[in-house]
Design a protein around this motif. Structure first.
Motif, PDB file in Angstrom:
ATOM      1  N   ILE A  51     185.835  47.315 119.953  1.00 29.64           N
ATOM      2  CA  ILE A  51     185.518  46.649 120.989  1.00 29.64           C
ATOM      3  C   ILE A  51     184.848  45.358 120.938  1.00 29.64           C
ATOM      4  O   ILE A  51     185.387  44.233 121.594  1.00 29.64           O
ATOM      5  CB  ILE A  51     184.911  47.535 122.453  1.00 29.64           C
ATOM      6  CG1 ILE A  51     185.863  48.673 122.492  1.00 29.64           C
ATOM      7  CG2 ILE A  51     184.697  46.877 123.379  1.00 29.64           C
ATOM      8  CD1 ILE A  51     185.264  49.785 123.406  1.00 29.64           C
ATOM      9  N   PRO A  52     183.686  45.050 120.406  1.00 34.39           N
ATOM     10  CA  PRO A  52     183.202  43.838 120.103  1.00 34.39           C
ATOM     11  C   PRO A  52     184.438  42.842 119.745  1.00 34.39           C
ATOM     12  O   PRO A  52     184.477  41.646 120.225  1.00 34.39           O
ATOM     13  CB  PRO A  52     182.023  44.122 119.478  1.00 34.39           C
ATOM     14  CG  PRO A  52     181.794  45.374 119.573  1.00 34.39           C
ATOM     15  CD  PRO A  52     183.060  46.091 119.929  1.00 34.39           C
ATOM     16  N   ALA A  53     184.788  43.146 118.492  1.00 39.06           N
ATOM     17  CA  ALA A  53     185.906  42.167 117.903  1.00 39.06           C
ATOM     18  C   ALA A  53     187.119  42.121 118.723  1.00 39.06           C
ATOM     19  O   ALA A  53     187.798  40.858 118.805  1.00 39.06           O
ATOM     20  CB  ALA A  53     186.547  42.759 116.748  1.00 39.06           C
ATOM     21  N   VAL A  54     187.535  43.031 119.470  1.00 34.58           N
ATOM     22  CA  VAL A  54     188.635  42.588 120.721  1.00 34.58           C
ATOM     23  C   VAL A  54     188.026  42.060 121.746  1.00 34.58           C
ATOM     24  O   VAL A  54     189.052  40.945 121.984  1.00 34.58           O
ATOM     25  CB  VAL A  54     189.159  43.982 121.218  1.00 34.58           C
ATOM     26  CG1 VAL A  54     190.096  44.021 122.402  1.00 34.58           C
ATOM     27  CG2 VAL A  54     189.885  45.004 120.049  1.00 34.58           C
ATOM     28  N   LEU A 391     183.482  37.232 103.144  1.00 33.96           N
ATOM     29  CA  LEU A 391     183.727  38.837 103.159  1.00 33.96           C
ATOM     30  C   LEU A 391     185.332  39.258 102.376  1.00 33.96           C
ATOM     31  O   LEU A 391     185.087  40.262 101.500  1.00 33.96           O
ATOM     32  CB  LEU A 391     184.188  39.272 104.686  1.00 33.96           C
ATOM     33  CG  LEU A 391     182.999  38.941 105.543  1.00 33.96           C
ATOM     34  CD1 LEU A 391     183.510  39.353 106.988  1.00 33.96           C
ATOM     35  CD2 LEU A 391     181.949  40.464 105.073  1.00 33.96           C
ATOM     36  N   MET A 392     186.032  38.510 102.176  1.00 36.13           N
ATOM     37  CA  MET A 392     187.253  38.676 101.416  1.00 36.13           C
ATOM     38  C   MET A 392     186.759  38.727  99.847  1.00 36.13           C
ATOM     39  O   MET A 392     186.953  39.613  99.080  1.00 36.13           O
ATOM     40  CB  MET A 392     188.443  37.580 101.516  1.00 36.13           C
ATOM     41  CG  MET A 392     188.955  37.366 102.908  1.00 36.13           C
ATOM     42  SD  MET A 392     189.806  39.086 102.941  1.00 36.13           S
ATOM     43  CE  MET A 392     191.474  38.724 101.963  1.00 36.13           C
ATOM     44  N   ASN A 403     184.323  50.681 103.111  1.00 34.66           N
ATOM     45  CA  ASN A 403     184.031  52.364 103.458  1.00 34.66           C
ATOM     46  C   ASN A 403     182.592  52.523 103.625  1.00 34.66           C
ATOM     47  O   ASN A 403     182.157  53.373 103.990  1.00 34.66           O
ATOM     48  CB  ASN A 403     184.704  53.053 102.116  1.00 34.66           C
ATOM     49  CG  ASN A 403     186.105  53.032 102.195  1.00 34.66           C
ATOM     50  OD1 ASN A 403     186.728  52.914 103.290  1.00 34.66           O
ATOM     51  ND2 ASN A 403     186.632  53.319 101.057  1.00 34.66           N
ATOM     52  N   SER A 404     181.659  51.707 102.912  1.00 33.10           N
ATOM     53  CA  SER A 404     180.309  51.793 103.077  1.00 33.10           C
ATOM     54  C   SER A 404     179.559  51.349 104.483  1.00 33.10           C
ATOM     55  O   SER A 404     178.297  51.740 104.580  1.00 33.10           O
ATOM     56  CB  SER A 404     179.609  51.293 101.802  1.00 33.10           C
ATOM     57  OG  SER A 404     179.826  49.932 101.855  1.00 33.10           O
ATOM     58  N   LEU A 405     180.296  50.913 105.335  1.00 29.33           N
ATOM     59  CA  LEU A 405     179.691  50.220 106.574  1.00 29.33           C
ATOM     60  C   LEU A 405     179.600  51.250 107.676  1.00 29.33           C
ATOM     61  O   LEU A 405     180.395  52.184 107.472  1.00 29.33           O
ATOM     62  CB  LEU A 405     180.891  49.109 107.216  1.00 29.33           C
ATOM     63  CG  LEU A 405     180.918  48.057 106.047  1.00 29.33           C
ATOM     64  CD1 LEU A 405     181.914  46.893 106.754  1.00 29.33           C
ATOM     65  CD2 LEU A 405     179.631  47.301 105.944  1.00 29.33           C
ATOM     66  N   GLN A 406     178.695  51.317 108.453  1.00 32.61           N
ATOM     67  CA  GLN A 406     178.347  52.087 109.586  1.00 32.61           C
ATOM     68  C   GLN A 406     178.121  51.582 110.840  1.00 32.61           C
ATOM     69  O   GLN A 406     177.506  50.361 110.844  1.00 32.61           O
ATOM     70  CB  GLN A 406     177.262  53.191 109.016  1.00 32.61           C
ATOM     71  CG  GLN A 406     177.283  54.017 107.776  1.00 32.61           C
ATOM     72  CD  GLN A 406     178.281  55.142 108.223  1.00 32.61           C
ATOM     73  OE1 GLN A 406     178.693  55.498 109.232  1.00 32.61           O
ATOM     74  NE2 GLN A 406     179.165  55.611 107.024  1.00 32.61           N
ATOM     75  N   MET A 411     181.124  46.808 113.425  1.00 33.60           N
ATOM     76  CA  MET A 411     181.214  45.621 114.139  1.00 33.60           C
ATOM     77  C   MET A 411     181.325  44.615 114.022  1.00 33.60           C
ATOM     78  O   MET A 411     182.192  43.502 114.159  1.00 33.60           O
ATOM     79  CB  MET A 411     180.168  45.950 115.519  1.00 33.60           C
ATOM     80  CG  MET A 411     180.546  47.399 116.199  1.00 33.60           C
ATOM     81  SD  MET A 411     179.198  47.446 117.518  1.00 33.60           S
ATOM     82  CE  MET A 411     179.281  49.210 118.146  1.00 33.60           C
ATOM     83  N   MET A 412     180.184  43.883 113.264  1.00 35.11           N
ATOM     84  CA  MET A 412     180.061  42.704 112.802  1.00 35.11           C
ATOM     85  C   MET A 412     180.894  42.424 111.835  1.00 35.11           C
ATOM     86  O   MET A 412     181.526  41.213 111.729  1.00 35.11           O
ATOM     87  CB  MET A 412     178.795  42.567 112.159  1.00 35.11           C
ATOM     88  CG  MET A 412     177.630  42.745 113.072  1.00 35.11           C
ATOM     89  SD  MET A 412     177.618  41.756 114.653  1.00 35.11           S
ATOM     90  CE  MET A 412     177.331  40.125 113.964  1.00 35.11           C
TER      91      MET A 412
END
Length: 451
Positions: A51-54, A391-392, A403-406, A411-412
């Motif tokens: 939702i934040p990215a949207v 990030l790329m 996969n390690s993000l939570q 969101m960020m």
């Protein structure tokens, strides 16, 4: 027929979302309806973290659509034809393509991240995104070249409207060739879920090319183009910055420097009446040929007076930010054998007026303001790409990074992964801050619309 047993599946999805849901499975197969329900549940659960990215993309889309339409209306209706107008209009068209097509498609992709089974739509979205970004980059290189010639080579032949259109045409053609492989590379990618018997689909590199070098080569070419363009832009604007710095340093010299140059010029040009030249008196019976040489010498010395004389003349020929008319002092470089009395008579007045304007700190060249505005647009384009590129590269070096993000990390991640979309929405803001005429015309247009 095998019996159908409800099984509770608990686990973590691709984006680190913990789910616990009861699904009907069998030892042999799962119905299409059950797959759809399961994947739909994953979409709904994952979308909460999107939702934040949207919201971020929705704000950029609205701002970009209205802002770029405003830029097109103001520049096409209120500004005179010029190379700068050609570049600005083309950049706005590329940004509108992003805001109208790429941003809604990106939001759609995040909403149905496990059920985006539309390969052709995916190909169109990824191609449009790559094409508009690469075209904007090449157009900014053309802008930098145009600015370089105006600031660093003001007496040379400048880029005309026709040449500017040709440059944009070349930029579009090269971008088309470079980005057409996106139609082949992108498509439907299979996404694994916690249930081994159920797979989702997303818009990414097509399954046919997952184990080949073609996607890697294509992405590598895009990286090379970006960093090559970045190097060219930095190199050109470094030259422009050095020229502007040298000009300003000369501009604010003590007044005695200016008086010294003026007295030298006056001493050399006053001998035409047969009076004085460099402190020596000449009779009125001086040969005509000598007079001609004296006039030519005076006119040549005028052109060597100072860099501020040259810049002052160029700044006066730029009418506002649109650079709608530009001239050059070609008559002062005339070295023909026959003296031209009218031209010689006009030059002193021209020098005096030029020096007077150059001596005022507040009256800087207007062309510098246009250069500053276009430099800011270029800087925003480059800076907006940095988070995405970081990030790329991180994802390429560390394969399990995503996969390690939570939670908040997801969101960020999804916001900064799409950081380059900022460029398509903020150009109109840059024009408003840097271009007073654009700001006034936009206000008048807004007032007339409300009325």
């Amino acid at each position: 027929m095998a019996s159908m047993l409800p099984v509770v599946s608990t686990g973590t999805t691709l984006f680190g979302v913990h789910i616990t849901t009861a699904e009907v499975t069998s030892s042999l197969n799962i119905s299409d309806e059950e797959k759809r329900r399961y994947l739909s549940h994953l979409d709904d659960t994952t979308f909460r973290l999107m939702i934040p990215a949207v919201v971020y993309l929705a704000i950029l889309m609205v701002l970009g659509i209205f802002g770029n339409i405003l830029v097109l209306i103001v520049y096409l209706k209120k500004f005179k034809p010029s190379p700068t107008r050609v570049f600005v209009v083309c950049l706005s068209v590329f940004d509108l393509m992003t805001c109208f097509i790429s941003l809604p498609g990106e939001i759609l992709d995040m909403r149905y991240i496990h059920t985006f089974d539309y390969p052709n739509v995916c190909k169109m979205l990824r191609f449009n995104n790559s094409f508009s970004v690469v075209s904007s980059g090449f157009t900014l290189i053309a802008v930098a070249i145009d600015r370089y010639r105006k600031i660093c080579r003001p007496l040379n032949t400048q880029i005309t409207i026709k040449v500017a259109r040709i440059m944009v045409g070349i930029a579009v053609s090269v971008s088309l060739v470079v980005t057409i492989p996106a139609v082949i590379v992108y498509g439907r990618k299979t996404v694994k879920t916690d249930n081994e018997e159920i797979n989702g689909f997303e818009c990414s590199i097509d399954d046919r090319w997952r184990d080949t070098l073609f996607p890697l080569v294509y992405i590598g070419v895009l990286f090379l183009i970006f960093f090559g363009s970045l190097g060219i832009l930095v190199f050109v604007y470094a030259f422009i910055g050095r020229t502007v710095f040298n000009h300003r340093r000369f501009k604010f010299r003590p007044s005695r420097d200016t008086e010294h140059h003026t007295s030298n010029y006056t001493t050399e040009t006053s001998f035409e009446d047969g009076t004085v030249k460099n402190g020596k008196k000449y009779s009125g019976n001086e040969k005509k040929s000598d007079k001609g040489k004296g006039i030519r010498s005076a006119r040549q010395s005028f052109c060597k007076v100072s860099p501020s004389t040259v810049f002052g003349d160029v700044s006066n020929s730029n009418h506002g930010f649109d650079d709608s008319s530009e001239t050059s002092c070609s008559d002062v470089n005339d070295t023909s054998a026959k003296p031209k009395t009218r031209s010689a008579d006009k030059c002193p007045n021209r020098v005096t007026s030029t020096r007077k304007k150059a001596s005022k700190p507040q009256s800087g060249p207007r062309g510098m303001k246009t250069t500053f505005m276009l430099f800011i647009i270029t800087a925003v384009f480059i800076i907006s790409f940095l988070p995405h590129l970081i990030l790329m590269i991180t994802r390429f070096v560390k394969s399990d990074f995503e996969n390690s993000l939570q939670g908040a990390g997801i969101m960020m991640y999804n916001i900064f992964l799409r950081s380059y979309y900022i460029n398509s929405a903020v150009n109109c803001i840059v024009y408003s801050f840097c271009n007073e005429r654009f700001r006034n015309e936009a206000k008048n247009l807004a007032v007339s619309c409300f009325r």
